[in-house]
Scaffold this motif. Sequence first.
Motif, PDB file in Angstrom:
ATOM      1  N   ILE A  85     -21.257 -48.731 -19.748  1.00 39.78           N
ATOM      2  CA  ILE A  85     -19.945 -48.953 -20.354  1.00 39.78           C
ATOM      3  C   ILE A  85     -19.096 -49.682 -19.324  1.00 39.78           C
ATOM      4  O   ILE A  85     -18.969 -49.218 -18.186  1.00 39.78           O
ATOM      5  N   ASP A  86     -18.535 -50.822 -19.725  1.00 41.24           N
ATOM      6  CA  ASP A  86     -17.659 -51.553 -18.808  1.00 41.24           C
ATOM      7  C   ASP A  86     -16.201 -51.260 -19.154  1.00 41.24           C
ATOM      8  O   ASP A  86     -15.908 -50.556 -20.115  1.00 41.24           O
ATOM      9  N   ILE A  87     -15.301 -51.799 -18.371  1.00 45.06           N
ATOM     10  CA  ILE A  87     -13.880 -51.487 -18.540  1.00 45.06           C
ATOM     11  C   ILE A  87     -13.356 -51.961 -19.897  1.00 45.06           C
ATOM     12  O   ILE A  87     -12.524 -51.297 -20.507  1.00 45.06           O
ATOM     13  N   GLN A  88     -13.867 -53.084 -20.392  1.00 48.32           N
ATOM     14  CA  GLN A  88     -13.424 -53.568 -21.705  1.00 48.32           C
ATOM     15  C   GLN A  88     -13.850 -52.602 -22.807  1.00 48.32           C
ATOM     16  O   GLN A  88     -13.072 -52.307 -23.716  1.00 48.32           O
ATOM     17  N   GLU A  89     -15.084 -52.116 -22.716  1.00 46.76           N
ATOM     18  CA  GLU A  89     -15.559 -51.159 -23.717  1.00 46.76           C
ATOM     19  C   GLU A  89     -14.749 -49.866 -23.633  1.00 46.76           C
ATOM     20  O   GLU A  89     -14.357 -49.309 -24.661  1.00 46.76           O
ATOM     21  N   MET A  90     -14.473 -49.400 -22.417  1.00 50.97           N
ATOM     22  CA  MET A  90     -13.699 -48.169 -22.253  1.00 50.97           C
ATOM     23  C   MET A  90     -12.284 -48.339 -22.805  1.00 50.97           C
ATOM     24  O   MET A  90     -11.748 -47.438 -23.446  1.00 50.97           O
ATOM     25  N   THR A  91     -11.694 -49.506 -22.580  1.00 51.55           N
ATOM     26  CA  THR A  91     -10.347 -49.753 -23.097  1.00 51.55           C
ATOM     27  C   THR A  91     -10.355 -49.718 -24.625  1.00 51.55           C
ATOM     28  O   THR A  91      -9.454 -49.137 -25.246  1.00 51.55           O
ATOM     29  N   LYS A  92     -11.382 -50.306 -25.244  1.00 50.13           N
ATOM     30  CA  LYS A  92     -11.495 -50.276 -26.710  1.00 50.13           C
ATOM     31  C   LYS A  92     -11.638 -48.845 -27.216  1.00 50.13           C
ATOM     32  O   LYS A  92     -11.064 -48.475 -28.242  1.00 50.13           O
ATOM     33  N   ILE A  93     -12.413 -48.047 -26.504  1.00 53.23           N
ATOM     34  CA  ILE A  93     -12.611 -46.647 -26.882  1.00 53.23           C
ATOM     35  C   ILE A  93     -11.278 -45.915 -26.864  1.00 53.23           C
ATOM     36  O   ILE A  93     -10.897 -45.242 -27.820  1.00 53.23           O
ATOM     37  N   VAL A  94     -10.578 -46.040 -25.743  1.00 59.73           N
ATOM     38  CA  VAL A  94      -9.309 -45.329 -25.579  1.00 59.73           C
ATOM     39  C   VAL A  94      -8.304 -45.813 -26.621  1.00 59.73           C
ATOM     40  O   VAL A  94      -7.588 -45.012 -27.227  1.00 59.73           O
ATOM     41  N   GLN A  95      -8.276 -47.120 -26.875  1.00 63.29           N
ATOM     42  CA  GLN A  95      -7.355 -47.656 -27.876  1.00 63.29           C
ATOM     43  C   GLN A  95      -7.671 -47.082 -29.255  1.00 63.29           C
ATOM     44  O   GLN A  95      -6.767 -46.707 -30.007  1.00 63.29           O
ATOM     45  N   ALA A  96      -8.947 -46.989 -29.581  1.00 63.31           N
ATOM     46  CA  ALA A  96      -9.347 -46.430 -30.878  1.00 63.31           C
ATOM     47  C   ALA A  96      -8.927 -44.966 -30.988  1.00 63.31           C
ATOM     48  O   ALA A  96      -8.458 -44.520 -32.041  1.00 63.31           O
ATOM     49  N   ARG A 104     -23.722 -43.673 -26.242  1.00 66.51           N
ATOM     50  CA  ARG A 104     -24.421 -44.716 -27.005  1.00 66.51           C
ATOM     51  C   ARG A 104     -23.466 -45.429 -27.964  1.00 66.51           C
ATOM     52  O   ARG A 104     -23.566 -46.638 -28.163  1.00 66.51           O
ATOM     53  N   MET A 105     -22.546 -44.681 -28.543  1.00 65.15           N
ATOM     54  CA  MET A 105     -21.569 -45.294 -29.449  1.00 65.15           C
ATOM     55  C   MET A 105     -20.621 -46.219 -28.679  1.00 65.15           C
ATOM     56  O   MET A 105     -20.250 -47.277 -29.163  1.00 65.15           O
ATOM     57  N   TYR A 106     -20.231 -45.796 -27.498  1.00 65.05           N
ATOM     58  CA  TYR A 106     -19.248 -46.543 -26.715  1.00 65.05           C
ATOM     59  C   TYR A 106     -19.850 -47.753 -26.012  1.00 65.05           C
ATOM     60  O   TYR A 106     -19.133 -48.676 -25.647  1.00 65.05           O
ATOM     61  N   ASP A 107     -21.159 -47.721 -25.799  1.00 63.77           N
ATOM     62  CA  ASP A 107     -21.848 -48.859 -25.178  1.00 63.77           C
ATOM     63  C   ASP A 107     -22.028 -49.928 -26.258  1.00 63.77           C
ATOM     64  O   ASP A 107     -23.108 -50.127 -26.788  1.00 63.77           O
ATOM     65  N   VAL A 108     -20.939 -50.606 -26.562  1.00 60.82           N
ATOM     66  CA  VAL A 108     -20.870 -51.505 -27.712  1.00 60.82           C
ATOM     67  C   VAL A 108     -21.945 -52.585 -27.678  1.00 60.82           C
ATOM     68  O   VAL A 108     -22.585 -52.873 -28.685  1.00 60.82           O
ATOM     69  N   ASP A 109     -22.169 -53.180 -26.510  1.00 63.86           N
ATOM     70  CA  ASP A 109     -23.147 -54.274 -26.440  1.00 63.86           C
ATOM     71  C   ASP A 109     -24.576 -53.788 -26.188  1.00 63.86           C
ATOM     72  O   ASP A 109     -25.505 -54.584 -26.119  1.00 63.86           O
ATOM     73  N   GLU A 159     -25.385 -41.465 -16.778  1.00 68.26           N
ATOM     74  CA  GLU A 159     -25.291 -40.349 -15.834  1.00 68.26           C
ATOM     75  C   GLU A 159     -23.857 -40.173 -15.319  1.00 68.26           C
ATOM     76  O   GLU A 159     -23.334 -39.054 -15.276  1.00 68.26           O
ATOM     77  N   GLU A 160     -23.214 -41.275 -14.940  1.00 69.03           N
ATOM     78  CA  GLU A 160     -21.828 -41.200 -14.464  1.00 69.03           C
ATOM     79  C   GLU A 160     -20.906 -40.698 -15.577  1.00 69.03           C
ATOM     80  O   GLU A 160     -20.009 -39.891 -15.341  1.00 69.03           O
ATOM     81  N   PHE A 161     -21.136 -41.199 -16.789  1.00 65.49           N
ATOM     82  CA  PHE A 161     -20.323 -40.805 -17.939  1.00 65.49           C
ATOM     83  C   PHE A 161     -20.458 -39.306 -18.203  1.00 65.49           C
ATOM     84  O   PHE A 161     -19.463 -38.595 -18.348  1.00 65.49           O
ATOM     85  N   LEU A 162     -21.703 -38.829 -18.253  1.00 63.43           N
ATOM     86  CA  LEU A 162     -21.942 -37.407 -18.512  1.00 63.43           C
ATOM     87  C   LEU A 162     -21.316 -36.542 -17.426  1.00 63.43           C
ATOM     88  O   LEU A 162     -20.618 -35.572 -17.715  1.00 63.43           O
ATOM     89  N   LYS A 163     -21.571 -36.902 -16.194  1.00 63.55           N
ATOM     90  CA  LYS A 163     -21.059 -36.121 -15.069  1.00 63.55           C
ATOM     91  C   LYS A 163     -19.531 -36.091 -15.085  1.00 63.55           C
ATOM     92  O   LYS A 163     -18.914 -35.037 -14.929  1.00 63.55           O
TER      93      LYS A 163
END
Length: 106
Positions: free
Chosen positions: A38-49, A28-33, A88-92
């Motif tokens: 979660i899309d690739i841009q959101e994932m990149t922001k997460i990893v960068q943070a 929920r935190m990573y799903d910025v919008d 579901e994909e994220f959790l798995k």
Amino acid sequence: MGASPEFLLAIDVTSSGTPEEKLKWAFRMYDVDGNGVIDIQEMTKIVQAIYDMLGACSSNRPADSAEERAKNIFARMDENNDGQLTEEEFLKGCLQDEELSKMLAP
């Protein structure tokens, strides 16, 4: 001024929640919008943070770039290759990869 209920909940979940609860909270935190994926841009922001928290010179910081790491995470988790991760994909994906789980939901 006191701490917000969301902040207190976040502290509680991240300190005492089950791995699944932590990951759901992280999703929920990573799903910025807030669109439920979660899309690739959101994932990149997460990893960068996360990289920023580890510090630029830290020996803990992985050698690959945030973009490369995000793409690798996506390649492993995005089961239907639609360019977005469902909860579901994220959790798995996290539950199957201990290193990833520690990185995304410490």
